[in-house]
Design a protein around this motif. Structure first.
Motif, PDB file in Angstrom:
ATOM      1  N   LEU A  30     -21.078 -19.859  50.140  1.00 53.19           N
ATOM      2  CA  LEU A  30     -20.870 -21.298  49.940  1.00 53.19           C
ATOM      3  C   LEU A  30     -19.821 -21.873  50.884  1.00 53.19           C
ATOM      4  O   LEU A  30     -19.512 -23.057  50.801  1.00 53.19           O
ATOM      5  CB  LEU A  30     -20.465 -21.568  48.491  1.00 53.19           C
ATOM      6  N   ASP A  31     -19.260 -21.038  51.754  1.00 52.94           N
ATOM      7  CA  ASP A  31     -18.308 -21.481  52.778  1.00 52.94           C
ATOM      8  C   ASP A  31     -17.155 -22.265  52.146  1.00 52.94           C
ATOM      9  O   ASP A  31     -16.895 -23.414  52.475  1.00 52.94           O
ATOM     10  CB  ASP A  31     -19.016 -22.339  53.842  1.00 52.94           C
ATOM     11  N   ARG A  32     -16.449 -21.592  51.241  1.00 56.40           N
ATOM     12  CA  ARG A  32     -15.291 -22.226  50.608  1.00 56.40           C
ATOM     13  C   ARG A  32     -14.221 -21.173  50.337  1.00 56.40           C
ATOM     14  O   ARG A  32     -14.503 -19.975  50.207  1.00 56.40           O
ATOM     15  CB  ARG A  32     -15.672 -22.918  49.305  1.00 56.40           C
ATOM     16  N   LYS A  33     -12.979 -21.641  50.255  1.00 55.44           N
ATOM     17  CA  LYS A  33     -11.866 -20.765  49.958  1.00 55.44           C
ATOM     18  C   LYS A  33     -11.830 -20.488  48.463  1.00 55.44           C
ATOM     19  O   LYS A  33     -12.088 -21.386  47.646  1.00 55.44           O
ATOM     20  CB  LYS A  33     -10.551 -21.402  50.410  1.00 55.44           C
ATOM     21  N   PRO A  69      -7.998 -24.034  36.509  1.00 54.48           N
ATOM     22  CA  PRO A  69      -8.851 -23.573  37.611  1.00 54.48           C
ATOM     23  C   PRO A  69     -10.256 -23.251  37.132  1.00 54.48           C
ATOM     24  O   PRO A  69     -10.455 -22.778  36.008  1.00 54.48           O
ATOM     25  CB  PRO A  69      -8.124 -22.320  38.120  1.00 54.48           C
ATOM     26  N   VAL A  70     -11.236 -23.491  37.994  1.00 48.08           N
ATOM     27  CA  VAL A  70     -12.635 -23.230  37.675  1.00 48.08           C
ATOM     28  C   VAL A  70     -12.945 -21.768  37.961  1.00 48.08           C
ATOM     29  O   VAL A  70     -12.567 -21.231  39.008  1.00 48.08           O
ATOM     30  CB  VAL A  70     -13.563 -24.135  38.516  1.00 48.08           C
ATOM     31  N   ASP A  89      -4.262 -25.054  45.837  1.00 45.13           N
ATOM     32  CA  ASP A  89      -3.291 -25.247  46.907  1.00 45.13           C
ATOM     33  C   ASP A  89      -2.085 -25.980  46.337  1.00 45.13           C
ATOM     34  O   ASP A  89      -2.199 -27.097  45.844  1.00 45.13           O
ATOM     35  CB  ASP A  89      -3.915 -26.060  48.045  1.00 45.13           C
ATOM     36  N   GLY A  90      -0.932 -25.338  46.367  1.00 47.66           N
ATOM     37  CA  GLY A  90       0.263 -25.990  45.838  1.00 47.66           C
ATOM     38  C   GLY A  90       1.391 -24.996  45.671  1.00 47.66           C
ATOM     39  O   GLY A  90       1.366 -23.892  46.221  1.00 47.66           O
ATOM     40  N   VAL A  91       2.399 -25.389  44.904  1.00 46.24           N
ATOM     41  CA  VAL A  91       3.548 -24.538  44.617  1.00 46.24           C
ATOM     42  C   VAL A  91       3.785 -24.543  43.114  1.00 46.24           C
ATOM     43  O   VAL A  91       3.413 -25.490  42.416  1.00 46.24           O
ATOM     44  CB  VAL A  91       4.822 -25.012  45.352  1.00 46.24           C
ATOM     45  N   MET A 138       1.115 -25.038  38.411  1.00 43.85           N
ATOM     46  CA  MET A 138       1.025 -25.249  39.849  1.00 43.85           C
ATOM     47  C   MET A 138       0.986 -26.744  40.141  1.00 43.85           C
ATOM     48  O   MET A 138       0.155 -27.474  39.591  1.00 43.85           O
ATOM     49  CB  MET A 138      -0.234 -24.589  40.407  1.00 43.85           C
ATOM     50  N   LEU A 139       1.889 -27.200  40.993  1.00 41.31           N
ATOM     51  CA  LEU A 139       1.934 -28.599  41.402  1.00 41.31           C
ATOM     52  C   LEU A 139       1.233 -28.732  42.746  1.00 41.31           C
ATOM     53  O   LEU A 139       1.630 -28.115  43.741  1.00 41.31           O
ATOM     54  CB  LEU A 139       3.374 -29.073  41.501  1.00 41.31           C
ATOM     55  N   CYS A 140       0.166 -29.500  42.761  1.00 40.67           N
ATOM     56  CA  CYS A 140      -0.665 -29.645  43.958  1.00 40.67           C
ATOM     57  C   CYS A 140      -0.137 -30.789  44.834  1.00 40.67           C
ATOM     58  O   CYS A 140       0.604 -31.655  44.356  1.00 40.67           O
ATOM     59  CB  CYS A 140      -2.110 -29.911  43.561  1.00 40.67           C
ATOM     60  N   PRO A 141      -0.531 -30.810  46.114  1.00 39.04           N
ATOM     61  CA  PRO A 141      -0.031 -31.849  47.025  1.00 39.04           C
ATOM     62  C   PRO A 141      -0.333 -33.270  46.577  1.00 39.04           C
ATOM     63  O   PRO A 141       0.395 -34.200  46.910  1.00 39.04           O
ATOM     64  CB  PRO A 141      -0.727 -31.521  48.352  1.00 39.04           C
ATOM     65  N   ASP A 142      -1.425 -33.471  45.822  1.00 35.71           N
ATOM     66  CA  ASP A 142      -1.771 -34.818  45.366  1.00 35.71           C
ATOM     67  C   ASP A 142      -1.074 -35.197  44.066  1.00 35.71           C
ATOM     68  O   ASP A 142      -1.326 -36.261  43.503  1.00 35.71           O
ATOM     69  CB  ASP A 142      -3.282 -34.949  45.213  1.00 35.71           C
ATOM     70  N   GLY A 143      -0.184 -34.322  43.563  1.00 34.68           N
ATOM     71  CA  GLY A 143       0.539 -34.616  42.337  1.00 34.68           C
ATOM     72  C   GLY A 143      -0.101 -34.083  41.076  1.00 34.68           C
ATOM     73  O   GLY A 143       0.490 -34.178  39.999  1.00 34.68           O
ATOM     74  N   ASP A 144      -1.309 -33.507  41.186  1.00 35.25           N
ATOM     75  CA  ASP A 144      -1.945 -32.921  40.010  1.00 35.25           C
ATOM     76  C   ASP A 144      -1.245 -31.622  39.620  1.00 35.25           C
ATOM     77  O   ASP A 144      -0.731 -30.887  40.473  1.00 35.25           O
ATOM     78  CB  ASP A 144      -3.423 -32.627  40.284  1.00 35.25           C
ATOM     79  N   VAL A 145      -1.253 -31.334  38.339  1.00 39.63           N
ATOM     80  CA  VAL A 145      -0.686 -30.095  37.814  1.00 39.63           C
ATOM     81  C   VAL A 145      -1.819 -29.237  37.265  1.00 39.63           C
ATOM     82  O   VAL A 145      -2.672 -29.729  36.522  1.00 39.63           O
ATOM     83  CB  VAL A 145       0.346 -30.375  36.705  1.00 39.63           C
TER      84      VAL A 145
END
Length: 303
Positions: A30-33, A69-70, A89-91, A138-145
């Motif tokens: 599926l060409d995805r990470k 996470p899915v 993706d996040g910290v 996990m805090l993602c770059p868009d602000g989602d947790v």
């Protein structure tokens, strides 16, 4: 390494824990990470750990929520069980607190409110996380947790067998509710206690209780009152105190009610210089309020 003829794993793990290691990888079909979690020991060496790992996969498959996470796939490779999950993706919130110290009230409330949305969805499915902590947020770059690691989650359904050895306490001492420590039982209000620990830590930059040994920390959770929160709005301080009540029945009723109490504080979030987009419960909190509202059924909304 390539597993299941499609997942190409990175050489080094992203992280390791008690149950296994998580690797970044690429799904060639599926060409995805993706993120691939491997059970630490071969299947034949620890039947209990194998059952817990399989249960985590089934729990993740049931919990369909944007804040979790899915789960994409599940199987075995060279006698080791694996899960293939959405790559986040996040910290971690633990890293954010470590780098910046106490967070602004709005950040702390926004992170906790988003975690509440996931807990509400999990609790509606009779799932208790049992190990909520800053390292699992996990805090993602868009602000989602995102709420990670349901490896210790327990289904509260009748007949669900516990996976606990005699004398073994499952969880992380700094975030465990008194009833988990004393009786080994967990309920949705146990997760709320852990949320109170997380909220206290994001507001102060330090755990609620610390000590020279794990036993000292566990004893403090059971017997000592939490330290006062200074410089925090009185209503938010009272909420943290309520979440950290020793008796489950003295804590807030559920994650939905806690969300509603947190939402007023998660507005006008300031940026942390050179860091991520603030954890958004914007407009105010409309997207996450709708998520929580759908959990309730019957069309009730928090907006």
């Amino acid at each position: 390494m390539v597993i299941a003829d499609r997942y190409v794993l990175d050489d080094l793990p992203l992280g390791q824990g008690g149950m296994g290691a998580v690797y970044g990888g690429h799904d060639e079909h599926l060409d995805r990470k993706v993120a691939v979690k491997f059970l630490r020991v071969p299947i034949e060496h620890d039947a209990e750990l194998e059952q817990r790992f399989i249960r985590e996969a089934r729990i993740l498959a049931r919990l369909e929520h944007p804040g979790a996470p899915v789960l994409y796939d599940f199987g075995a490779h060279d006698q080791r069980l694996f899960q293939v999950m959405q790559f986040i993706d996040g910290v971690t919130v633990a890293d954010v607190v470590s780098e910046h110290g106490p967070l602004p009230v709005q950040w702390a409330a926004g992170i906790a409110a988003q975690a509440c949305a996931v807990l509400a969805a999990a609790h509606a499915l009779s799932i208790c996380h049992r190990d909520l902590k800053p390292n699992n947020l996990m805090l993602c770059p868009d602000g989602d947790v995102k709420v990670l690691d349901f490896g210790l989650a327990v289904l509260r359904e009748a007949g669900a067998a516990p996976f606990t050895r005699i004398g073994q306490i499952l969880g992380t001492p700094a975030y465990m509710a008194p009833e988990q420590i004393q009786r080994g039982v967990a309920s949705p209000r146990s997760d709320l206690y852990a949320l109170g620990c997380v909220l206290h830590e994001t507001l102060t930059g330090r755990p609620v209780f610390a000590g020279p040994t794990e036993y000292a920390v566990l004893d403090a959770h059971v017997n000592q009152p939490p330290p006062r929160l200074d410089g925090v709005p009185p209503g938010l301080a009272a909420l943290v105190t309520g979440l950290l009540a020793k008796r489950p029945e003295d804590r807030p009723e559920d994650a939905v009610s806690v969300y509603g109490l947190l939402e007023p504080y998660a507005v006008d979030l300031p940026a942390l210089p050179g860091f991520l987009t603030p954890p958004s419960v914007a407009c105010p909190g409309r997207m996450y309020a709708r998520m929580v509202g759908r959990v309730l059924g019957g069309g009730r909304r928090l907006t």
